[in-house]
Design a protein around this motif. Sequence first.
Motif, PDB file in Angstrom:
ATOM      1  N   ILE A  51       4.516  -2.224   1.369  1.00 50.27           N
ATOM      2  CA  ILE A  51       5.782  -2.929   1.538  1.00 50.27           C
ATOM      3  C   ILE A  51       6.280  -3.378   0.180  1.00 50.27           C
ATOM      4  O   ILE A  51       5.500  -3.779  -0.682  1.00 50.27           O
ATOM      5  CB  ILE A  51       5.604  -4.117   2.508  1.00 50.27           C
ATOM      6  CG1 ILE A  51       6.934  -4.750   2.877  1.00 50.27           C
ATOM      7  CG2 ILE A  51       4.628  -5.157   1.942  1.00 50.27           C
ATOM      8  CD1 ILE A  51       6.836  -5.706   4.067  1.00 50.27           C
ATOM      9  N   SER A  52       7.592  -3.305  -0.007  1.00 52.65           N
ATOM     10  CA  SER A  52       8.183  -3.701  -1.275  1.00 52.65           C
ATOM     11  C   SER A  52       8.214  -5.222  -1.411  1.00 52.65           C
ATOM     12  O   SER A  52       7.921  -5.959  -0.478  1.00 52.65           O
ATOM     13  CB  SER A  52       9.591  -3.125  -1.391  1.00 52.65           C
ATOM     14  OG  SER A  52      10.417  -3.656  -0.362  1.00 52.65           O
ATOM     15  N   ARG A  53       8.629  -5.683  -2.575  1.00 55.87           N
ATOM     16  CA  ARG A  53       8.563  -7.114  -2.880  1.00 55.87           C
ATOM     17  C   ARG A  53       9.396  -7.961  -1.921  1.00 55.87           C
ATOM     18  O   ARG A  53       8.989  -9.043  -1.531  1.00 55.87           O
ATOM     19  CB  ARG A  53       9.053  -7.351  -4.300  1.00 55.87           C
ATOM     20  CG  ARG A  53       8.247  -6.651  -5.346  1.00 55.87           C
ATOM     21  CD  ARG A  53       8.936  -6.713  -6.694  1.00 55.87           C
ATOM     22  NE  ARG A  53       8.659  -5.513  -7.458  1.00 55.87           N
ATOM     23  CZ  ARG A  53       9.187  -5.273  -8.650  1.00 55.87           C
ATOM     24  NH1 ARG A  53      10.023  -6.120  -9.192  1.00 55.87           N
ATOM     25  NH2 ARG A  53       8.891  -4.160  -9.276  1.00 55.87           N
ATOM     26  N   ASN A  54      10.569  -7.439  -1.558  1.00 55.29           N
ATOM     27  CA  ASN A  54      11.476  -8.224  -0.714  1.00 55.29           C
ATOM     28  C   ASN A  54      11.496  -7.733   0.724  1.00 55.29           C
ATOM     29  O   ASN A  54      12.405  -8.067   1.479  1.00 55.29           O
ATOM     30  CB  ASN A  54      12.892  -8.171  -1.282  1.00 55.29           C
ATOM     31  CG  ASN A  54      13.442  -6.755  -1.313  1.00 55.29           C
ATOM     32  OD1 ASN A  54      12.759  -5.802  -0.926  1.00 55.29           O
ATOM     33  ND2 ASN A  54      14.675  -6.606  -1.753  1.00 55.29           N
ATOM     34  N   SER A  55      10.493  -6.913   1.084  1.00 50.10           N
ATOM     35  CA  SER A  55      10.370  -6.343   2.437  1.00 50.10           C
ATOM     36  C   SER A  55      11.464  -5.342   2.763  1.00 50.10           C
ATOM     37  O   SER A  55      11.584  -4.923   3.913  1.00 50.10           O
ATOM     38  CB  SER A  55      10.383  -7.448   3.506  1.00 50.10           C
ATOM     39  OG  SER A  55       9.351  -8.379   3.286  1.00 50.10           O
ATOM     40  N   THR A  58       9.385  -0.061   3.443  1.00 50.22           N
ATOM     41  CA  THR A  58       8.003   0.099   3.868  1.00 50.22           C
ATOM     42  C   THR A  58       7.686   1.589   3.949  1.00 50.22           C
ATOM     43  O   THR A  58       8.584   2.431   4.086  1.00 50.22           O
ATOM     44  CB  THR A  58       7.736  -0.541   5.242  1.00 50.22           C
ATOM     45  OG1 THR A  58       8.620   0.049   6.208  1.00 50.22           O
ATOM     46  CG2 THR A  58       7.953  -2.043   5.211  1.00 50.22           C
ATOM     47  N   THR A  69       2.286  -1.929  11.753  1.00 53.57           N
ATOM     48  CA  THR A  69       3.454  -2.517  11.094  1.00 53.57           C
ATOM     49  C   THR A  69       2.998  -3.438   9.976  1.00 53.57           C
ATOM     50  O   THR A  69       2.208  -4.354  10.218  1.00 53.57           O
ATOM     51  CB  THR A  69       4.315  -3.305  12.086  1.00 53.57           C
ATOM     52  OG1 THR A  69       4.734  -2.450  13.155  1.00 53.57           O
ATOM     53  CG2 THR A  69       5.547  -3.879  11.390  1.00 53.57           C
ATOM     54  N   SER A  71       4.048  -6.282   7.155  1.00 56.49           N
ATOM     55  CA  SER A  71       5.071  -7.298   6.908  1.00 56.49           C
ATOM     56  C   SER A  71       4.521  -8.289   5.897  1.00 56.49           C
ATOM     57  O   SER A  71       3.326  -8.291   5.603  1.00 56.49           O
ATOM     58  CB  SER A  71       5.465  -8.009   8.202  1.00 56.49           C
ATOM     59  OG  SER A  71       4.353  -8.697   8.758  1.00 56.49           O
ATOM     60  N   ARG A  72       5.407  -9.111   5.370  1.00 53.75           N
ATOM     61  CA  ARG A  72       4.972 -10.113   4.409  1.00 53.75           C
ATOM     62  C   ARG A  72       5.802 -11.373   4.575  1.00 53.75           C
ATOM     63  O   ARG A  72       6.967 -11.313   4.996  1.00 53.75           O
ATOM     64  CB  ARG A  72       5.062  -9.584   2.970  1.00 53.75           C
ATOM     65  CG  ARG A  72       6.463  -9.278   2.493  1.00 53.75           C
ATOM     66  CD  ARG A  72       6.438  -8.545   1.154  1.00 53.75           C
ATOM     67  NE  ARG A  72       5.935  -9.383   0.076  1.00 53.75           N
ATOM     68  CZ  ARG A  72       5.555  -8.911  -1.112  1.00 53.75           C
ATOM     69  NH1 ARG A  72       5.614  -7.606  -1.363  1.00 53.75           N
ATOM     70  NH2 ARG A  72       5.117  -9.736  -2.054  1.00 53.75           N
ATOM     71  N   ASP A  73       5.198 -12.489   4.211  1.00 57.84           N
ATOM     72  CA  ASP A  73       5.871 -13.787   4.206  1.00 57.84           C
ATOM     73  C   ASP A  73       5.728 -14.331   2.792  1.00 57.84           C
ATOM     74  O   ASP A  73       4.665 -14.843   2.422  1.00 57.84           O
ATOM     75  CB  ASP A  73       5.234 -14.712   5.244  1.00 57.84           C
ATOM     76  CG  ASP A  73       5.970 -16.028   5.376  1.00 57.84           C
ATOM     77  OD1 ASP A  73       6.679 -16.413   4.416  1.00 57.84           O
ATOM     78  OD2 ASP A  73       5.828 -16.676   6.415  1.00 57.84           O
ATOM     79  N   ASN A  74       6.761 -14.203   2.004  1.00 62.82           N
ATOM     80  CA  ASN A  74       6.667 -14.610   0.602  1.00 62.82           C
ATOM     81  C   ASN A  74       6.523 -16.128   0.452  1.00 62.82           C
ATOM     82  O   ASN A  74       5.987 -16.593  -0.548  1.00 62.82           O
ATOM     83  CB  ASN A  74       7.874 -14.101  -0.171  1.00 62.82           C
ATOM     84  CG  ASN A  74       7.808 -12.599  -0.395  1.00 62.82           C
ATOM     85  OD1 ASN A  74       6.736 -11.983  -0.344  1.00 62.82           O
ATOM     86  ND2 ASN A  74       8.959 -11.982  -0.625  1.00 62.82           N
ATOM     87  N   VAL A  79       0.482 -11.165   3.262  1.00 67.37           N
ATOM     88  CA  VAL A  79       0.914  -9.887   3.816  1.00 67.37           C
ATOM     89  C   VAL A  79       0.079  -9.616   5.062  1.00 67.37           C
ATOM     90  O   VAL A  79      -1.094  -9.993   5.122  1.00 67.37           O
ATOM     91  CB  VAL A  79       0.791  -8.749   2.782  1.00 67.37           C
ATOM     92  CG1 VAL A  79      -0.645  -8.548   2.332  1.00 67.37           C
ATOM     93  CG2 VAL A  79       1.377  -7.456   3.313  1.00 67.37           C
TER      94      VAL A  79
END
Length: 122
Positions: A51-55, A58, A69, A71-74, A79
Motif C-alpha cells: 500500500i502506498s503512503r496515503n493509501s 494498493t 485487503t 489497509s493502513r491507519d497513519n 498497517v
Amino acid sequence: QMQLVESGGGLVQAGGSLRVSCAASGRTFITYAMGWFRQAPGKEREFVAAISRNSGSTTYADSVKGRFTISRDNAKNTVYLQMNSLKPEDTAVYYCAAGTALSKWSRTYDYWGQGTQVTVSS
C-alpha cells in the motif's frame, strides 16, 4: 531506524478470516510505503500485498487478490492485512515491511518486522 511489530496471527480453519496488524515506531510512518510478505516452510519469501503512503494505491499477489485487503491507519502508525476465505496454502509466517516506494520486490524494503505465524487448517 524503524521498528515494526506484527500481531494477530494464529490458527484458523479453512474458509475463515484473520486480520494481522503491524505497528510501526521510530520513523515517520506516513513517509513509507508498506508491504506484507510471507514465507512458508521450505519456500522463499513471497510478496502478498502493498500500500502506498496515503493509501491511494494498493497491489496484490494474484494468489490473494479478491481475498486479502491491505489497509493502513497513519494516525495509529499501523498497517493491516485482512485475510478472508483462507486456504491451507496461506499458511506461513507473515512479515510486514517498510520502504520508500510501492513495490512487490522485497529488496526495495528497508525495514522488516519479526513476523507472525498464520496457520490454516483443512
